[in-house]
Design an enzyme around this catalytic site. Structure first.
Site, PDB file in Angstrom:
ATOM      1  N   CYS D 163       0.829  -1.206   0.000  1.00  0.00           N
ATOM      2  CA  CYS D 163       0.000   0.000   0.000  1.00  0.00           C
ATOM      3  C   CYS D 163       0.865   1.258   0.000  1.00  0.00           C
ATOM      4  O   CYS D 163       0.668   2.157  -0.822  1.00  0.00           O
ATOM      5  CB  CYS D 163      -0.952  -0.007   1.188  1.00  0.00           C
ATOM      6  SG  CYS D 163      -0.159  -0.277   2.786  1.00  0.00           S
ATOM      7  N   TYR D 164       1.823   1.326   0.908  1.00  0.00           N
ATOM      8  CA  TYR D 164       2.668   2.522   0.961  1.00  0.00           C
ATOM      9  C   TYR D 164       3.472   2.706  -0.322  1.00  0.00           C
ATOM     10  O   TYR D 164       3.537   3.816  -0.862  1.00  0.00           O
ATOM     11  CB  TYR D 164       3.605   2.452   2.167  1.00  0.00           C
ATOM     12  CG  TYR D 164       2.944   2.577   3.512  1.00  0.00           C
ATOM     13  CD1 TYR D 164       2.167   3.694   3.835  1.00  0.00           C
ATOM     14  CD2 TYR D 164       3.113   1.612   4.497  1.00  0.00           C
ATOM     15  CE1 TYR D 164       1.571   3.828   5.091  1.00  0.00           C
ATOM     16  CE2 TYR D 164       2.527   1.736   5.758  1.00  0.00           C
ATOM     17  CZ  TYR D 164       1.764   2.838   6.052  1.00  0.00           C
ATOM     18  OH  TYR D 164       1.186   2.974   7.286  1.00  0.00           O
TER      19      TYR D 164
END
Lengths: 345, 345, 345, 345
Positions: D163-164
């Site tokens: 996600c990051y």
């Protein structure tokens, strides 16, 4: 329905020995915190709470403070401030402070101003960020108790620091002054929405903030000038609103001079805050906003990457207390020669 | 990194004159509030904070309380409680309290128990809701300071009320006792998630509560028995978790005896709480949780529909303070003959 | 900086076969949901989105909807509505709807009105709660698809139900119509703050709602009249704002006729909603707001106390969807003879 | 109480022409989003949803998804996955994926893995951050649709990005590839708590996050390795938990090569995302998490300080969609030769 407080205050001391204080701007979020603290402060008497807004004269302007302070909130009145108060707290917009503070100082009051009106010493920078403030009255002192107690003691006009600069400077100044920093720092600040003030705007609407995060004023926030003035170097500062009411967490990214050790970092902090009752150093155990909410503490933790000479600092405060009303009262305590913690712990 | 508090407490009094208190269960949410209050209470010395969980012995078990209380959290130890404390606060699960409290009372400690173990007098009802509690020790008193101060003064084992019953009973009891109510009340309670305790469960997961509301334990919450015991009539009670940390708001729907006037309602409340420093009556200006969060106040407001003999009451507390740690210390103050507000305002 | 959507819509059908729809009030919270749904609805073409406020003409009035709907938001214009739309959605304040809807109907548009202007049939009641609405145009139908599909099909002016009445009536009407209820119900409603609208007021300020709960409009909310009209009996209705953005949970306290069984309750619901794709019956597993947020579902659960003939119902909806924009489109689907779920699942 | 969905799906196409997909790990937060999307995806049939946890076999494991997907959640079963699915989504912990994915590939399934097990190509780095993964199966492709469509088309094992890294790389890669960046970037990420997963821990407890913000894993988060691998340069990455459920906002601090203009920055982005339906470029109008929550969009805005050669980028995604389930389905669409938006808009 009339409701009366049945007993006198348990903290009640002889009021004749107390310093008389008043608040202009008592119904804003920082102003309400001032009322809460000063009403219970053992060395002062709160003689007036004033508001320039519609709250003055309202039936119950401060329902959360009933039984803590049951006085009336009255319209702003300079003559009454001069007559009734030795020290006046201004929790007003900058322009109002810029107009009011010099008058109060001239008429003999000491002033603690929570706005930014008197924070910037450089005339050109002040003209840019605080155009309403044409000059700094003689006796103006910017500062917080951890940094320049001696000057604060004799201040006529105490310019209380901004919320973001407080967290940033308490974390960065010891390292800068110990000569450990190289290059410019990045300050990523996350603030609760009370920091945006009590005015009802799209920006402060619940639904615009719940479940969201927003950066704002990138490269354009006037607290940048304040941080740079005190630190003596350029920074990149970006504030964000996060969906909580009160508290600021700043993540600060710095470059250390090559060879700097973790011990040097820890020593710089320990030395800087040996006498600071409201700065708690947490080292590698990084602090979280909930540790300081509703207190006057500033917690500072850090992680060092010695291989790459990087440091990440985390500095947290309650924006309404250590970032506003709390540090203002801490400064008051210094001005009155009291233990800094009086009324705050 | 070692950090030491630089100054002694400004509240410091001669410790020889103080009552020695200890806390068993100091790291739960209510337990932490007890530490916070008792560490600054001018009439007691906190001699021990104990935990049965992993927190005992942790390096920084209570980071938010640094500089407020810097003692160690130690494992639960009955002998040490008896040796070091005159009064012991139990902020433990019911079964642990049921086992520990009688031992402490027998060995000469006074006990203030925040669990439900000793709240229900009827043996059959207690067996149903609190099966670990086989009997109430002699000298057990249930109550809060607003309702039965005289009994509390001499209690050996003070059974502190539940959070939901506190808000419900402070609102309903004056009307019931004045004979103004007809029929059974409906109590719709909204609680912050700290009320569900510190255990990490699906129920307390952030993502299960953020953006949501949930009713639970309908017709099956044991606080119902406590409310009905004290009120002497049946109620329908439904608790809900709402997405906030601390605070309870109860909306209470009652039927008034035909002909009851608004004035009679106001009079019943005013008479009941003339001497109650922590009950604030707001009449038709209904209170909101934020008015009492982080305080020991209970605010009560109401609206009356005289045409249809209906009353809606709104009663709010901070569940961790007036609903737990705060009222426990208020009861302590009564037990010690002090002003009820000591350490709480 | 210009940014263009690179591809045409994958849902794109021949626009000539589609019904032309327009929205007046497209920038409010319900209006934005209408844009989101209608822009992707396979049987309609959104020909205009209008706003009476400052948003009209703004550079990016709806940033969340970029690539979903990239049309312009234009000022309110009746002539253009008449020219460009077969069916007009009004998501406007009551007074604006009261003025605009009859004109549109007269000029041949069908109207789906999301305000309360046309909900109350009784002239005296309407004069009290919606004084701007002097009459109901011929062809006005109040309703939602689960309750009166047949009437809705031919409506000229469809008066969409209020958010609170939707959750209340879907839960109570089947029991009332099955003759299972005795006495009057209590409806305790908890709503997200988007229900208070997009106007920036003290009531919608983030800091006034975060960490708080507030009851409002006790005995005075106009949705009470709507619920009572449809139910045919008196209710006590109290709405609350809870600190979340979207969703309503209503806890409904009813009295059952003596002897009513759980099976009768379940049967009443199953029969009522056999053909209702958006009502999900959860029985004793009570629903929570997060189950329906961002959907058009209404989930209904219940607990019965057969000993005391009490029932507690929990009914949840997303106030902006099933409580406004979603049910409006569901009604549109009925009006157009489509599957009710079109564009909504 | 039995409740049946009354109608067949309006999206129903002939299932014989559809790709068969299955999910292992269907009850975690990303897994539930996969169920929600795939159940309505017009080109696939969801043949199995599996869970290794207690949810398998539960009466209503996914109450929010009733009527959207009413299948059973069954225990993890490799044979059944091989028999029933052409493509398997793994939303499992790294160790489980590391064991399962190679088996599935060997037996002829294509796999889309949402864990980090197969993201790191360098053996030493992988051994450090993902020690359970001993090798990358032949046909492993890391990527998202905006960056390497061609490789993705033929992937046997598609390793979906973290996600990051998704938010970071979509913002930084175009500038890096255009040669505009000097020095290393600082990435300050703020994530909703669903990013911490569904496990109930002190870290995910509501009361530990409400009203708070916390940095974690400073200098030690394994997504750093993924970002550095793709970017080809070192970064400082600090993730934070903020009190919201879903969404990530990353504030990225970069240094531009001297003389870089705003137009060059804009051009780099416009060129990079001309064909990217889910990247929305907002330029100087910085995006906020609420613009992308519950969508598959990544919004990117930026501010340039040309005097000091600094750039601040803001990149936002929904961590469960564009940061997990959404980008996985977008990759599925590429693998199947479909419009990337299918089932996602």
């Amino acid at each position: 329905m009339p409701v009366t407080a049945p007993q006198s205050s348990p903290a009640g001391a002889a009021s004749s020995t107390r310093t008389r204080v008043a608040i202009a701007g008592a119904t804003g979020y920082a102003g309400q915190e001032l009322v809460r603290i000063l009403a219970r402060h053992p060395a002062v008497t709160l003689t007036a709470a004033m508001s320039s807004g519609a709250a003055a004269g309202a039936a119950r302007p401060l329902p959360a403070l009933a039984r803590i302070w049951d006085g009336e909130v009255v319209p702003l009145d300079v003559d009454r401030l001069v007559a009734d108060a030795d020290i006046v707290f201004l929790a007003l917009p900058e322009a109002a402070s810029a107009e009011l503070a010099p008058k109060l100082v001239e008429r003999g009051c000491r002033v603690i101003d929570l706005s930014g009106a008197f924070r910037i010493r450089d005339t050109a920078a002040r003209a840019k960020w605080y155009p309403a403030t044409t000059a700094l009255p003689a006796g103006t002192v910017y500062g917080f108790s951890e940094r320049n107690r001696d000057e604060i003691r004799s201040a006529k006009l105490l310019s209380n620091p901004g919320c973001y600069p407080t967290a940033a400077l308490l974390a960065l100044a010891p390292l800068a002054e110990a000569g450990l920093l190289a290059g410019n720092a990045v300050i990523d600040a996350k603030s609760g929405v009370s920091g945006a003030g009590k005015a009802a705007t799209e920006r402060t609407h619940f639904s615009e903030n719940h479940g969201s995060v927003a950066a704002y004023a990138v490269f354009q926030h006037r607290h940048t000038a304040e941080i740079e003035q005190e630190l003596g170097s350029s920074v990149t500062f970006v504030p964000h609103l996060v969906p909580l009411d009160r508290g600021i967490l700043e993540t600060i990214y710095g470059t250390l001079k090559p060879g700097t050790t973790e011990q040097q970092v820890a020593d710089a902090f320990t030395a800087a805050y040996a006498d600071a009752p409201f700065v708690r150093l947490t080292g590698g155990a990084l602090p979280e906003i909930k540790h300081v909410a509703h207190t006057n503490f500033c917690d500072i933790g850090w992680k060092v990457d010695t291989e790459r000479n990087r440091i990440v600092l985390v500095s947290i405060i309650d924006n309404l207390l250590k970032g506003a009303a709390g540090s203002a009262v801490q400064n008051l305590n210094v001005m009155l020669g009291l233990d800094e913690r009086t009324g705050l712990l």
